[in-house]
Design a protein around this motif. Sequence first.
Motif, PDB file in Angstrom:
ATOM      1  N   THR A 196       0.830  -1.209   0.000  1.00  0.00           N
ATOM      2  CA  THR A 196       0.000   0.000   0.000  1.00  0.00           C
ATOM      3  C   THR A 196       0.868   1.264   0.000  1.00  0.00           C
ATOM      4  N   GLY A 197       2.176   1.068   0.160  1.00  0.00           N
ATOM      5  CA  GLY A 197       3.083   2.218   0.126  1.00  0.00           C
ATOM      6  C   GLY A 197       3.122   2.984   1.438  1.00  0.00           C
ATOM      7  N   LEU A 198       2.807   2.311   2.545  1.00  0.00           N
ATOM      8  CA  LEU A 198       2.836   2.980   3.854  1.00  0.00           C
ATOM      9  C   LEU A 198       4.175   2.708   4.545  1.00  0.00           C
ATOM     10  N   ASN A 199       4.636   3.680   5.307  1.00  0.00           N
ATOM     11  CA  ASN A 199       5.894   3.491   6.029  1.00  0.00           C
ATOM     12  C   ASN A 199       5.642   2.796   7.353  1.00  0.00           C
ATOM     13  N   LEU A 200       5.221   1.564   7.250  1.00  0.00           N
ATOM     14  CA  LEU A 200       4.889   0.767   8.431  1.00  0.00           C
ATOM     15  C   LEU A 200       5.403  -0.646   8.268  1.00  0.00           C
ATOM     16  N   GLY A 201       5.766  -1.239   9.400  1.00  0.00           N
ATOM     17  CA  GLY A 201       6.117  -2.651   9.389  1.00  0.00           C
ATOM     18  C   GLY A 201       4.882  -3.482   9.716  1.00  0.00           C
ATOM     19  N   GLY A 202       5.110  -4.784   9.933  1.00  0.00           N
ATOM     20  CA  GLY A 202       3.975  -5.672  10.176  1.00  0.00           C
ATOM     21  C   GLY A 202       3.972  -6.275  11.563  1.00  0.00           C
TER      22      GLY A 202
END
Length: 366
Positions: A86-92
């Motif tokens: 989604t192009g978000l600057n987040l990890g999982g």
Amino acid sequence: MITEVVNANEIHKIDPVFGQLSFDNHEQIVFCNDKDTGLKAIIGIHNTVLGPALGGTRMWNYASEWDALNDVLRLSRGMTYKSAITGLNLGGGKAVLIGDAKTQKTPELMKKFGEFVHSLGGKYITAEDVGMTTSDMDLVRTVTPYVTGISESLGGAGNPSPITAYGVFMGMKAAAKYKFGLDVLEDKVIYVQGIGNVGEALVEHLTNEGAKVIISDINQERLEEVRDKYGVTIYGGNNLYAEEMDIYAPCALGATITNKTIALLKAKIVAGAANNQLADDQIHGKLLQDKGIVYAPDFLINAGGIINVYAELEGYGKAEIIRKTENIYNTTLEILQKAEIQKITPNQAALELAQFRIDARKKEKA
Ligand code: NAD
């Protein structure tokens, strides 16, 4: 004494955590226990290359602790790829609370869980998932800032489920465009399995567009409520996979796409909100493709919720949330075309794109 040695060896041989089938180089797995509140939780942090691990908390009456561990491992991995694609600057990351949300969830338990989240110092940020509500997140917020999905009155972006449903609707339309040449869902027969927070909002979009919606759920009261509200049909049979339909939309729990269900499935498209719909990514992605069934990857089309909660961290507003969510349509179409050209499954194509983004960031950071 001998027994102890034997048990220790057996446990060593089984490799209970790192040897799990669902273990995929997760960075950190945290087991949380509190006797006073009855809290038993597992927080899975899969990958933090792109940013802090953000993912919802699920409360479920798991048949065993193994099931809970397996679930958190699979779900947290899914979040890594969902944010990346989604192009978000987040990890999982993801958390599971073991227990019945209807009878065992208390304010004290939620606050204690929040304290555990806080102890991770922001490496994991929580939100709501199955069995959780915005007010539960508000309770968590009283003990830690590392929570999203809180009420709008507290500065949050509110319930993410309607946005998730909108993204699923976008992904479904893209899959229809790919399969049928038109993205109009009017008159399409669509089975929505699970009409909870997301399922109901999806039903609303589908009925607005004139689709023929059939709903199923294990909660009879809910079925009647949604039927009366939207004029849809309640499924009366006992094996919906075998029914004639255009689209199957799994919106309950994951892993409903198995050898058994694929053998029966008559749908032309699978597109729904549930996480980890394929019991086995590779095997079942391929079996669906071989049968000519288009699969819109779950972690791609159900990203509306994460887009919504990410707004709380980044401070963007509703217009940007909608824009990013509508972009799920374009990405889904792009992935389905990429899969066809590269002769791989849509799930593989989506994973590759997500992994490409993670690897590029890793290189930048090195
Ligand atoms: P929810 O708890 O509100 O709803 C789930 C519904 O599924 C309930 O009505 C439940 O009775 C029903 N259900 C459970 N088992 C079933 C079964 N075997 N057959 C039919 N129905 C069954 O959850 P939700 O928030 O609507 O989420 C639905 C799915 O979407 C979950 O898999 C969740 O992980 C995923 N998801 C949700 C969001 C979100 O924003 N809420 C975001 C991404 C993914």
